[in-house]
Structure formats: C-alpha cells, structure tokens
Design a protein around this motif. Structure first.
Motif, mmCIF file in Angstrom:
data_model
loop_
_atom_site.group_PDB
_atom_site.id
_atom_site.type_symbol
_atom_site.label_atom_id
_atom_site.label_comp_id
_atom_site.label_asym_id
_atom_site.label_seq_id
_atom_site.Cartn_x
_atom_site.Cartn_y
_atom_site.Cartn_z
ATOM 1 N N GLU A 196 0.764 -1.323 0.009
ATOM 2 C CA GLU A 196 0.019 0.069 0.031
ATOM 3 C C GLU A 196 0.997 1.280 0.108
ATOM 4 O O GLU A 196 0.466 2.305 -0.630
ATOM 5 N N ASP A 197 2.011 1.072 0.628
ATOM 6 C CA ASP A 197 2.594 2.440 0.792
ATOM 7 C C ASP A 197 4.031 2.429 -0.281
ATOM 8 O O ASP A 197 4.364 3.595 -0.754
ATOM 9 N N TYR A 198 4.618 1.126 -0.475
ATOM 10 C CA TYR A 198 5.670 1.088 -1.316
ATOM 11 C C TYR A 198 7.095 1.668 -0.517
ATOM 12 O O TYR A 198 8.065 1.623 -1.200
ATOM 13 N N LEU A 199 6.802 2.122 0.719
ATOM 14 C CA LEU A 199 8.215 2.632 1.179
ATOM 15 C C LEU A 199 8.261 2.007 2.453
ATOM 16 O O LEU A 199 9.419 1.486 2.847
ATOM 17 N N ASP A 200 6.955 2.002 3.326
ATOM 18 C CA ASP A 200 7.263 1.446 4.675
ATOM 19 C C ASP A 200 6.420 0.158 4.953
ATOM 20 O O ASP A 200 5.486 0.435 4.532
ATOM 21 N N PRO A 201 6.554 -0.638 5.440
ATOM 22 C CA PRO A 201 5.516 -1.794 5.952
ATOM 23 C C PRO A 201 4.549 -1.262 6.869
ATOM 24 O O PRO A 201 5.006 -0.240 7.519
ATOM 25 N N ALA A 202 3.454 -1.956 7.074
ATOM 26 C CA ALA A 202 2.556 -1.633 8.069
ATOM 27 C C ALA A 202 2.802 -2.294 9.455
ATOM 28 O O ALA A 202 2.590 -2.046 10.410
ATOM 29 N N ARG A 319 0.114 6.187 4.482
ATOM 30 C CA ARG A 319 -0.033 6.317 3.053
ATOM 31 C C ARG A 319 -0.588 5.077 2.098
ATOM 32 O O ARG A 319 0.217 3.901 2.557
ATOM 33 N N SER A 320 -1.681 5.225 1.721
ATOM 34 C CA SER A 320 -2.112 3.943 0.802
ATOM 35 C C SER A 320 -2.019 4.499 -0.597
ATOM 36 O O SER A 320 -2.993 5.402 -1.152
ATOM 37 N N VAL A 321 -1.057 3.962 -1.379
ATOM 38 C CA VAL A 321 -1.060 4.640 -2.913
ATOM 39 C C VAL A 321 -2.250 4.320 -3.674
ATOM 40 O O VAL A 321 -2.688 5.031 -4.137
ATOM 41 N N TYR A 322 -2.479 3.001 -3.490
ATOM 42 C CA TYR A 322 -3.532 2.675 -4.583
ATOM 43 C C TYR A 322 -5.033 3.167 -4.116
ATOM 44 O O TYR A 322 -5.974 2.935 -4.805
ATOM 45 N N ASN A 323 -5.026 3.402 -2.730
ATOM 46 C CA ASN A 323 -6.292 3.873 -2.360
ATOM 47 C C ASN A 323 -6.393 5.558 -2.311
ATOM 48 O O ASN A 323 -7.142 6.378 -2.086
ATOM 49 N N GLY A 324 -5.195 5.935 -2.786
ATOM 50 C CA GLY A 324 -5.247 7.310 -3.037
ATOM 51 C C GLY A 324 -5.315 8.248 -1.908
ATOM 52 O O GLY A 324 -5.602 9.469 -2.100
ATOM 53 N N GLY A 325 -4.573 8.058 -0.830
ATOM 54 C CA GLY A 325 -4.621 9.225 0.163
ATOM 55 C C GLY A 325 -3.774 8.992 1.469
ATOM 56 O O GLY A 325 -3.289 7.671 1.482
#
Length: 363
Positions: A196-202, A319-325
């Motif tokens: 979801e973030d592509y930088l940090d794991p959740a 941050r959720s890249v594919y959810n856009g926010g």
C-alpha cells in the motif's frame, strides 16, 4: 515521491534505474542513512535486495507486490490455543488450512442478525469516518460498536486463536460494498502491507516466513458466483509473487498484473452465506469476480495479528498509494481481540461496546 505502481515512460526509466542501482550500493555498503531524505531513507532501509534487483533487471517494469517472503509449514500441525470443543478445528481442517491458505465458510451469525446490520452498514457508506475525518471504508470497528461485537464473537476468535495463538490484536478492518455491476478485483496478495505504501511496511513480524497475520472475511449478504464471491488460488501463500506494471487489469488506483504460474484447477471460488466467514492468510492469492446482478454484495473483514507483532511503529501518517490518500494515525491503535497484550509494541485504541460481553450471542 510518486511510487504509484504503473508503467513509466522510457525517459523516466532511464533516469530511475541507475538511481536505484546507486541506492542498492549505498545499502550494501551500510552507509549512514540519517542524512538521506525521508523517502530515500525508507527505500534504503526497508526494501530487500531482491526488490531492488527485480526493478533494476526488468528496467522498472516488474517488482514484488510486497515484501518478499516464503511460508514455512509448521513442523507439527496442532492448535496454538486451547478452546471450547464446539470451536475446535480437527487436525484435518488445520492441515487443510496450512496447505491451502484459507478455510471456510464457517457459521457465526444468523441471517437475521446480518439483515439487521445491513442497514447500519449501508448508512455508514455515506458517513465521514470520525477516526479519519473523511469518507472511507477503513477501520469501521472504531466507530461502530456492533461490528466490534461481531468481531469478538467466540465463533471467530476461538478459530483464529488456534492458528495464531491465544493473544490477538486487530490492526485493521474494512467494509466491502460491491455494487450492482461492479467490476472484478484482480488477483493480489500481501505480506506486511508495503504493497500500500511502497516505502514502509505496516506491520513488523520478527520472522517474515512464519504465519503472523490472518484475515477474517464476514459475509453480510449472501456472496455468490453471480455477485462476485471471493476466489483463492490454493497453496499460493507459499511465496510472494512479482507484478508486471501496466496491462488491462486494475486494483483500485493501481495498474498491474500479478505474475504466477498456478494452473486453473487450483482456483477455488467460495460462496459464503450471510453470517458465515472465511479465514485466510493475505499471502494466499485472492480476488473476486464481477457483480453481474442488480443487487449489492456487502461484507466486512478484520486483519488479526499476535501481540508480538508491531504495527505502524514511529509513524504519524499512513499512506495508501492505491487508495489514493494519507491516513492520520492520531486516532488509530491496535485493539485487543482476545487474551492479553504482554508486549505493548504499538499504540492502543480499544473500541467501545454497546452491550456487555456476556450478553453477546454466540452462534
């Protein structure tokens, strides 16, 4: 830094690929990371060498969908918690789960209970989340006491405890509204939700190859072949696969195709009646077909971890890249689902309950 998963023009790839090569060398030499900009520091700290190499050798056209890991089959197939006899999995059921990556459907609630809850869930679709301050299906258990009570039903918690252990946390939940005519959700999988973030794991398990997270998916409406029931590829939790950028498929705001070589006879469609649930590991490749009916299909889920797994460490926003926010974590916290949190690794928020636990129905 825009890391949305998409096929980039050639001129961007010519620039980015050498830059990734330099970051890979920086990581390998264990050079100081504190001096790097925040996003670059996250890449150097969190990306595996395999993630760097896949992007570089493919010319920025392929990568892993999430943190690479492989599932390690337990040496002994046995329940990890003692539960009442009516909730016990058989050894055959446990083995089936570990081999397939999912189990269900399992009865939990009556269709009447789900009918009563359906209107509340539909109303929530148009409401601003008190937790996040905007409309989102994310984490309704914080603001809807009924859904939290459903999650704590022993029919669910005692099954999950046998797979993850006696002490359990919910770190995320979600409503699913699949409207009339809604498109399919393509094949996908996740490990630590870096997807979801592509930088940090959740989430931060101590061992990526162990079973450290499960999803419980509860049907509010009957989930059928016609309205897009959930689908799995049996045994595909054995490893995290790669994705190819671009293509006709889309996952929310992402655009990729999951690469796998599993035969069609491994695909299993799982109809689920209202009030039943499925347990699966997010690493098991899953998706859902289109809703070809004129009716909606409602469901909700929760993602469960043992208390020794940390979540969103030292983060104020998610941050959720594919959810856009971006989601502020100011009002977020892990919620104790069962047992005791002896580790206290994450911030805590326990949802309110509308009725005493002892009055809760058990199906």
């Amino acid at each position: 830094m825009n890391l949305a998963p998409k096929l980039r023009p050639l001129w961007q790839r010519i620039i980015i690929v050498p830059a990734l090569g330099m970051l890979l060398v920086y990581k390998a030499l264990h050079l100081p990371r504190a001096v790097l900009p925040r996003d670059i520091r996250s890449i150097v700290s969190n990306w595996h060498y395999a993630q760097f190499w896949m992007l570089i050798k493919s010319g920025l056209t392929r990568t892993y969908i999430d943190e690479p890991c492989k599932f390690r089959m337990p040496e002994k197939v046995a329940p990890k918690a003692n539960v009442a006899p009516e909730f016990q999995f058989t050894e055959e059921q446990l083995r089936s789960f570990y081999e397939d990556g999912f189990i269900g459907p399992i009865d939990a609630f009556s269709p009447e209970e789900m009918k009563d809850f359906r209107n509340e869930m539909l109303a929530a679709e148009d409401e601003v989340s008190p937790t996040y301050g905007f409309k989102t299906p994310r984490d309704p258990h914080f603001d809807m006491p009924k859904i939290w009570e459903y999650m704590k039903n022993p029919a669910i918690t005692e099954r999950v405890a046998q797979l993850l252990g006696p002490d359990l946390l919910v770190w995320r939940s979600q409503h699913f509204y699949k409207g009339p005519g809604a498109a399919s959700i393509q094949w996908h999988q996740a490990s630590t939700f870096m997807v979801e973030d592509y930088l940090d794991p959740a989430i931060f398990p101590k061992n990526l190859d162990e079973m450290y997270q499960l999803t419980v998916w509860v049907a509010v409406d009957d989930s059928t072949y016609e309205n897009g029931c959930i689908e799995f590829i049996k045994g595909s939790h054995e490893q995290i696969r790669t994705i190819k950028f671009g293509g006709e498929e889309g996952f929310y705001k992402a655009n990729f195709t999951l690469e796998h070589d599993y035969p069609e006879d491994r695909v299993v469609k799982v109809p689920v009646k209202a009030g039943q649930f499925i347990i699966f590991t997010e690493r098991c490749i899953h998706g859902s077909g289109p809703n070809t009916t004129d009716r909606h299909r409602l469901a909700f889920n929760m993602r469960v971890i043992p208390t020794n797994v940390a979540v969103y460490t030292d983060k104020e926003k998610y941050r959720s890249v594919y959810n856009g926010g971006k989601y502020s974590l100011k009002n977020w916290g892990v919620s104790l689902l069962r047992g005791e949190d002896k580790h206290q690794l994450s911030r805590v928020r326990q949802p309110a309950e509308s009725q005493p636990v002892e009055q809760r129905k058990v199906a």
